[in-house]
Design an enzyme around this catalytic site. Structure first.
Site, PDB file in Angstrom:
ATOM      1  CG  HIS A 242      -2.099   0.901   1.089  1.00 59.94           C
ATOM      2  ND1 HIS A 242      -2.982   0.853   0.031  1.00 59.94           N
ATOM      3  CD2 HIS A 242      -2.504   1.917   1.876  1.00 59.94           C
ATOM      4  CE1 HIS A 242      -3.890   1.804   0.183  1.00 59.94           C
ATOM      5  NE2 HIS A 242      -3.616   2.475   1.291  1.00 59.94           N
TER       6      HIS A 242
ATOM      7  CG  HIS B 137      -3.341   3.256   6.061  1.00 60.15           C
ATOM      8  ND1 HIS B 137      -3.111   4.598   5.850  1.00 60.15           N
ATOM      9  CD2 HIS B 137      -4.064   2.821   4.999  1.00 60.15           C
ATOM     10  CE1 HIS B 137      -3.687   4.961   4.704  1.00 60.15           C
ATOM     11  NE2 HIS B 137      -4.270   3.907   4.163  1.00 60.15           N
TER      12      HIS B 137
END
Length: 544
Positions: free
Chosen positions: A322, A364
């Protein structure tokens, strides 16, 4: 009849089985409701679950899985969210929209069409040729302290003067610009919408002006420019979610030059039809981009010095890749493999995987946060979608080898469902948000730690309710505080406050980094769901 298959005559025929209930018929939608649900899926869901619904950060949503859950269970998950990082949508979507989406997810996914280099070239528009652009800055704005602010639901970016806190211009762009990147010179802002629209904005005009545009694909998230000496502003690159590919462009005109597919096998050796380009960063030490391919778990080091003989080094890491960023030396790149609960570390000097660091659930980091820890030296931090902690990873293999590429400390965040951590070289603070938390109090607050205190295991954060400070009044949607971004000097941090749709008010809260008090609340009807904010100077130099 075949005798061998006939029942023996001496035995009585077996009684006929009782009728069984037939499987429930697959849900259906009208053409209008199906189209509306498809649009909502693209805008709200595809980023985590994939255009083909095969899953990544989010779960696989193909009919074989969704039909087992059924409409009632799917509606509850969408309405209330989950502890694993799925946000609640009951304040964003109506009950009918949620019910229609539950039906839509039980229908087969439809693959979008391909989008070739010829298609990209056909969409390209050079609005202002280079020789017709200003030869000097035609305004008095401090361009280094301009913020490019994503206005998610209006398909625009607001360019805000960081000195005056006034909106300088609002520029039409693609839907939900995911990221703004700056040219090496700081003159041009490159923005990419989730719908694949790429715009190049020139800040030297009296008012910011879009000078080139194109459609890179049907869904996209990442762009970057060339930063190595001698290649400044020469090239740009855009990574698409669909079709899964990256495209190299002329950095001053956006003319498409080369298109490279990312389809192929995963690190497990299984072919995947949708390996999306998740994030891209540019090296200052080589003519090279680091291209992260989400579904395959592979990191590509792309040498752009010779486009006709393009060279890639492919590094196996973990799924699903990501966001990520550089360490403070810009030698090591750290990226979240959030389905594996790991951070992958690449040594771009040796072009090899340095480490896979185990973290809490669903890291994240955005770009992450670099700072000097009082005990562990140089470190990089990430927060998590699936855990209420901030993981701190040692990044100094030369000076602090015993701590390098390990989680050396976990700090308590005020809630899970965090998207971003942030600090600045001139700051003594580490900030973290939790905007996707279903608890309104947690979603509207941020945690801030004093870095000098982190050597004390009993150090506690201060939790600031910035949604309350924005004073937006009562809203239907949860007031979510998201994405801290520093100004050029590093003495202010800006946060967005939004409610999830374009019909309710939003704001940007500017906080004095030293005193942690609110300096300014920027409110304007044109600030429609402000999300990411990218300071020109900090983005140019990868300061985070």
């Amino acid at each position: 009849m075949n005798v061998a298959l006939a029942a023996p005559a001496a035995k009585a025929a077996a009684p006929a089985p009782a009728p069984t209930a037939t499987a429930a018929a697959a849900p259906t939608l009208s053409a209008e409701d199906k189209a509306a649900s498809g649009k909502t899926y693209f805008e709200r869901c595809a980023g985590c679950h994939g255009m083909l619904r095969k899953g990544a950060t989010g779960k696989n949503l193909e009919p074989a899985n969704t039909a087992k859950l059924g409409s009632s269970r799917l509606e509850k998950i969408m309405a209330y969210g989950t502890e694993g990082g799925m946000p609640n949508f009951d304040d964003i979507l109506s009950k009918k929209e949620i019910a229609n989406m539950a039906a839509y997810l039980q229908m087969p996914a439809e693959a979008p069409p391909e989008w070739s280099l010829a298609d990209i070239k056909g969409s390209w528009k050079l609005l202002v040729p280079v020789d017709q652009r200003p030869t000097r800055q035609m305004n008095n704005v401090n361009l280094k302290n301009v913020f490019s602010v994503t206005l998610r639901d209006s398909g625009e970016v607001a360019l805000i003067d960081g000195d005056t806190k006034e909106i300088w211009a609002v520029i039409k762009t693609g839907y939900a610009v995911h990221i703004s990147r700056m040219s090496t010179s700081g003159r041009y802002v490159h923005v990419i919408g989730r719908d694949g629209r790429y715009d190049l904005i020139d800040l030297w005009f009296e008012k910011p002006t879009t000078v080139a545009t194109l459609k890179a694909g049907f869904e996209a998230r990442s762009i970057e420019t060339s930063k190595f000496k001698g290649y400044e502003d020469k090239y740009a690159v855009v990574g698409s979610y669909w079709p899964p590919q990256y495209t190299i462009l002329d950095g001053l005109t956006l003319e498409p030059l080369k298109n490279v597919s990312t389809r192929g096998n995963t690190v497990d050796g299984v072919y995947h039809p949708e390996p999306r380009v998740a994030s891209i960063v540019a090296s200052e030490h080589k003519p090279e981009w680091v291209v992260n391919v989400k579904e395959t778990g592979m990191i590509k080091l792309v040498d752009y010095s010779d486009l006709a003989n393009l060279k890639e080094v492919t590094i196996d890491s973990a799924k699903f890749l990501h966001d990520g960023g550089w360490d403070s030396t810009k030698r090591y790149f750290l990226v979240a493999a959030n389905a594996s609960n790991k951070i992958a570390v690449v040594d771009t000097k040796t072009a090899k995987l340095e480490a896979l660091v185990d973290t809490a659930k669903i890291p994240h980091p955005g770009r992450g946060a670099n700072f000097v820890h009082p005990k562990y030296g140089r470190v990089w931090a990430t927060s998590h979608l699936g855990a209420d902690v901030i993981s701190i990873i040692g990044t100094d293999p030369a000076g602090k080898k015993e701590y390098a590429w390990k989680v050396v400390q976990e700090l308590k965040n005020h809630g899970a469902n965090s998207l971003f951590v942030k600090t600045h070289p001139k700051s003594g603070n580490l900030w973290a948000d939790a905007p996707l938390n279903p608890d309104p109090k947690l979603a509207g607050s941020v945690s801030v730690y004093r870095i000098a205190d982190l050597g004390n295991p009993d150090a506690k954060p201060e939790v600031l309710d910035l949604a309350a400070a924005a004073n937006l009044g009562k809203t239907k949607g949860i007031q979510r505080v998201v994405h801290g971004e520093y100004n050029e000097k590093g003495d202010e941090i800006w946060f967005s406050v939004w409610t999830g749709n374009k019909t309710e008010p939003s704001a940007i809260v500017v906080v004095d980094d030293k005193t942690r008090t609110v300096k300014k609340v920027i409110k304007d009807p044109r600030l429609v769901t402000p999300t990411g904010k990218f300071n020109v100077y900090n983005t140019m130099h990868d300061i985070y």
